[in-house]
Design an enzyme around this catalytic site. Structure first.
Site, PDB file in Angstrom:
ATOM      1  N   GLU A  39       0.860  -1.176   0.000  1.00 13.63           N
ATOM      2  CA  GLU A  39       0.000   0.000   0.000  1.00 13.63           C
ATOM      3  C   GLU A  39       0.904   1.237   0.000  1.00 13.63           C
ATOM      4  O   GLU A  39       1.303   1.733   1.052  1.00 13.63           O
ATOM      5  CB  GLU A  39      -0.910  -0.007   1.241  1.00 13.63           C
ATOM      6  N   ASP A 117      -1.442  -1.536   5.172  1.00 13.56           N
ATOM      7  CA  ASP A 117      -1.527  -1.100   6.563  1.00 13.56           C
ATOM      8  C   ASP A 117      -2.524  -1.991   7.296  1.00 13.56           C
ATOM      9  O   ASP A 117      -3.514  -2.423   6.714  1.00 13.56           O
ATOM     10  CB  ASP A 117      -2.010   0.355   6.653  1.00 13.56           C
ATOM     11  N   ASP A 119      -5.014  -1.532   8.966  1.00 15.25           N
ATOM     12  CA  ASP A 119      -6.183  -0.750   9.374  1.00 15.25           C
ATOM     13  C   ASP A 119      -7.350  -1.055   8.428  1.00 15.25           C
ATOM     14  O   ASP A 119      -7.228  -1.892   7.538  1.00 15.25           O
ATOM     15  CB  ASP A 119      -5.862   0.757   9.392  1.00 15.25           C
ATOM     16  N   TYR A 370      -2.733  29.288   4.491  1.00 21.12           N
ATOM     17  CA  TYR A 370      -2.968  30.715   4.292  1.00 21.12           C
ATOM     18  C   TYR A 370      -4.185  31.238   5.037  1.00 21.12           C
ATOM     19  O   TYR A 370      -4.384  32.436   5.129  1.00 21.12           O
ATOM     20  CB  TYR A 370      -3.194  31.017   2.804  1.00 21.12           C
TER      21      TYR A 370
END
Length: 716
Positions: A39, A117, A119, A370
């Site tokens: 991944e 991962d 997850d 910004y």
DNA sequence: CTGAAGGCTAC
DNA sequence: TCTCGTAGCCTTCAG
């Protein structure tokens, strides 16, 4: 016959820069080779580094995927062919279209290893890879040991020489529940492959048998389940699949091989559940968890002056256990602060800087570094501070994070609407007028029927009318000024000025995509007089154009209508169950009694607080009075003795600081409440001695008694 | 097309 | 010429 896009069994392939090919791939020992699909690039780096530690480059190849793989099941031929990812995998493995594989002998690799991962999104990616093979090369999935995965622990706990490794959170939670919440054990979390170090990688690959887990050869029943999970047309089946989900489900990794059915039903399902939870709002506060984390963090930080959005993002991550990318999080913050027509009716955050406009539907927002935001007063009026103490706060890793839900004074899910796409479910709720909502709340308070509400968008000048039970027609405004001029002063909600301008541009040039065709042109020229909040096109029509426009009607001619449907209003209800609402009134009907209950909880809490304050002040008054009357001597006494004396005199202890650790049991709390620590008497002993001088005592005592008296009548 | 997620490429 | 930061793009998912 070989197709042009088929792979082939070659020893060397070129043109795939990111591929780390196994030295033996495609050769005599190709069947001994494993291709690791990772991944992303950082996981690839981890794999390569791990392979270095075991001199594995002869038999292992590594190729990084770019996030979510294409769902090939219903994708168009065109989309599949132009998908670089899919084409690369075919080339690297040497896959042949429609080939019925009996063995891996014709492939460049004999095994495919998925490394994502650990997850939920990683599970999704595994699923999409399985989906790809099931769809195009099901025969490969029937070959034992062709498909394997690489697993890494997410939690380790240890006590002395004992050690446990967990590969899923539910597994860890279950162990904790059985082992006194893990007390006495030390623990470490491993979050994502990216956080692993080179030494971890070396460790994983040196003990690769521990980390390699094969999928079972595919059975006929598996194919149906995979189709259920990935077929675009089977959302309703997925609803049913998710409905029967049992909390605490997880895939036990302490097994030899994984049946594909178990992968779908015990692992992929966790992604799908999480996907809904993060995408679909609560009916209580109209927020998704990511948004709720932002709101919570703003309240926790008690924002008074503006903060840079990027900086707020960092604060949210740290304080709410947010585990996803910062791009996603800052987009969420920006979304909460937008206030152009068609976005929020009441923006919970203040947009200081360029947060996007109706020109491009908010896509014209400036970068998070910004722009600044702040909490407007209105937000704390709606998410009232007095409710903070009665909310059900969640914890993660021992950290107190956002509440399960807020309960704003008005149902914000109706005020700002919601859109979200999960698995099996999606939601689409338009904005409503807060005044209409409040009027309906009043009706409910008076025991009257609600009135039907119509979507409403702040600042929108066009019209919204019901055309069916759950369908509304939204119209912009076009006016004929004279024989040659038409003015357009409003567009349908969520039709962005930029997109409309592109259509006007085409009507002017008469062509599409830069090509012009003067004969098809209907507009001679046009002017723009928009402000940042309004739309104003002045169209100078050709005679033929004016004729055509009038014949068809301006609305149709300029595509100035859109529709809003209210047939897919889905929320998590107050029981935490996903629920489809038939109308905004039904949403309000769910919200109203809970808000009422919270008002009484809030009142009770405030009364308790006032009573406590009353008692504290009474105790102080009594304390001072006793000293004056010389019934209590404080001079030259040790604190310890004095506290004992105070206890005997039945002075109430008041702990300093608002909250105690939540881990303490109720019993311990109650006992401490009665006895109190020595420090809990500081509210008496800390009263400065100078305030007990002769000049001061007469007055303050009276005052204290007065205050106490007033408080008493208040709370009564 | 929407928005919360995964990710990389190209400037 | 290389590096850094990031805008812009690809993907899922339902309707």
């Amino acid at each position: 016959m070989l197709k042009k896009t088929d792979g082939a069994k070659r020893t060397r392939i070129g043109g795939i820069a990111k591929l780390e090919d196994a030295n033996w791939a495609g050769g005599r020992n190709a069947n001994r080779c494993t291709l690791i699909l990772t991944e992303g690039d950082s996981a690839k780096a981890l794999a390569v580094s791990g392979l270095g530690a075991i001199s594995g480059r002869d038999t292992f190849g590594v190729f990084p995927l770019r996030g979510k793989l294409l769902n090939v099941r219903e994708a168009s031929h065109d989309q599949i062919m132009k998908n670089v990812e899919i084409q690369n995998i075919k080339q690297i493995l040497g896959l042949k279209h429609n080939h019925d594989y009996k063995s891996v002998d014709s492939l460049r690799y004999g095994q495919l290893m998925i490394m994502t991962d650990q997850d939920h999104d990683g599970s999704h990616i595994k699923g999409l890879i399985i989906n790809f093979f099931d769809h195009f090369y099901p025969s490969l999935l029937r070959i034992p040991n062709f498909l394997v995965e690489f697993i890494t622990p997410i939690v380790k706990v240890w006590k002395g020489k004992q050690e446990h490794t967990f590969y899923t959170m539910p597994e860890y939670e279950e162990w904790k529940a059985k082992n006194n919440d893990g007390r006495g054990w030390e623990s470490k979390y491993y979050k994502g492959l990216g956080t692993s170090k080179a030494t971890d990688a070396a460790k994983y690959f040196s003990a690769i048998d521990k980390h390699r887990l094969a999928f079972d050869p595919m059975k006929p029943e598996d194919r149906q389940l995979i189709d259920m999970a990935f077929n675009k047309k089977k959302a309703d089946d997925r609803k049913e699949w998710l409905r029967q989900f049992k909390p605490g489900t997880y895939l036990d990794h302490d097994i030899k091989t994984i049946p594909l059915q178990d992968f779908v039903n015990k692992e992929l399902i966790l992604f799908s559940m999480a996907d809904n939870i993060r995408s679909i709002p609560s009916v209580a506060d109209g927020l998704k968890p990511g948004q709720r984390k932002v709101v919570f963090a703003c309240f926790k930080r008690n924002l008074k002056k503006e903060i840079k959005v990027a900086q707020l993002g960092g604060y949210v991550s740290e304080n709410t256990a947010y585990h996803h990318g910062e791009v996603s999080l800052t987009a969420t913050i920006v979304g909460l602060a937008q206030n152009f027509v068609g976005s929020n009716n009441i923006n919970l955050l203040e947009p200081n800087g360029q947060f996007g406009t109706r020109m491009q539907g908010g896509k014209d927002a400036a970068s998070a570094r910004y722009i600044f935001t702040n909490v407007p007063r209105m937000t704390r009026t709606i998410f009232h501070q007095a409710d903070d103490a009665i909310l059900n706060y969640l914890t993660e890793d021992g950290q107190r994070i956002e509440p399960e839900y807020y309960l704003p004074t008005v149902p914000m899910v109706l005020v700002n609407g919601a859109d979200g796409i999960g698995t099996g479910w999606s939601t689409s709720i338009p904005n409503y007028n807060p005044k209409d909502i409040v009027a309906n709340i009043r009706r409910l308070m008076n025991g009257e029927e609600q009135e039907r509400m119509t979507p409403w968008f702040r600042g929108f000048n066009g019209t919204i009318e019901r055309i069916e039970n759950d369908k509304f027609k939204v119209s912009g405004i076009a006016t004929k000024v004279d024989d040659k001029t038409i003015e357009i002063t409003e567009l349908p909600v969520r039709k962005w000025t930029q997109d409309f301008k592109e259509m006007i541009e085409e009507m002017t040039s008469g062509g599409k995509d830069g090509k012009t065709d003067a004969s098809a042109s209907v507009i001679k020229d046009y002017e723009e007089h928009h402000t940042d909040t309004t739309v104003h096109f002045k169209l100078h029509m050709k005679d033929s154009g004016m004729k055509a426009a009038e014949a068809e009607g301006f609305e149709k001619f300029f595509k100035l209508t859109s529709t809003i449907t209210t047939s897919n209003m889905v929320c998590f209800d107050l029981q935490g169950k996903i629920k489809k609402y038939a109308s905004p009134e039904e949403i309000l009907a769910d919200f109203y009694p809970k808000r009422l209950e919270f008002y009484s909880l809030r009142k009770q809490h405030l009364a308790d607080e006032l009573n406590k304050e009353f008692e504290r002040l009474s105790n102080q008054a009594r304390f001072v009075t006793m000293i004056i009357k010389k019934e209590l001597i404080v001079n030259n006494k040790k604190k310890k003795d004095l506290v004992t004396e105070l206890r005997e005199l039945k002075f109430r202890p008041f702990p300093k600081g608002a909250k105690r650790p939540e881990s303490e049991s109720e019993d311990a709390l109650e006992e401490e409440e009665e006895q109190g620590t020595d420090g809990d008497y500081d509210y008496l002993l800390g009263m400065a001695i100078w305030s007990l001088t002769a000049e001061k005592v007469c007055c303050p005592v009276g005052t204290i008694t007065d205050i106490a008296g007033r408080e008493a009548s208040h709370s009564a």
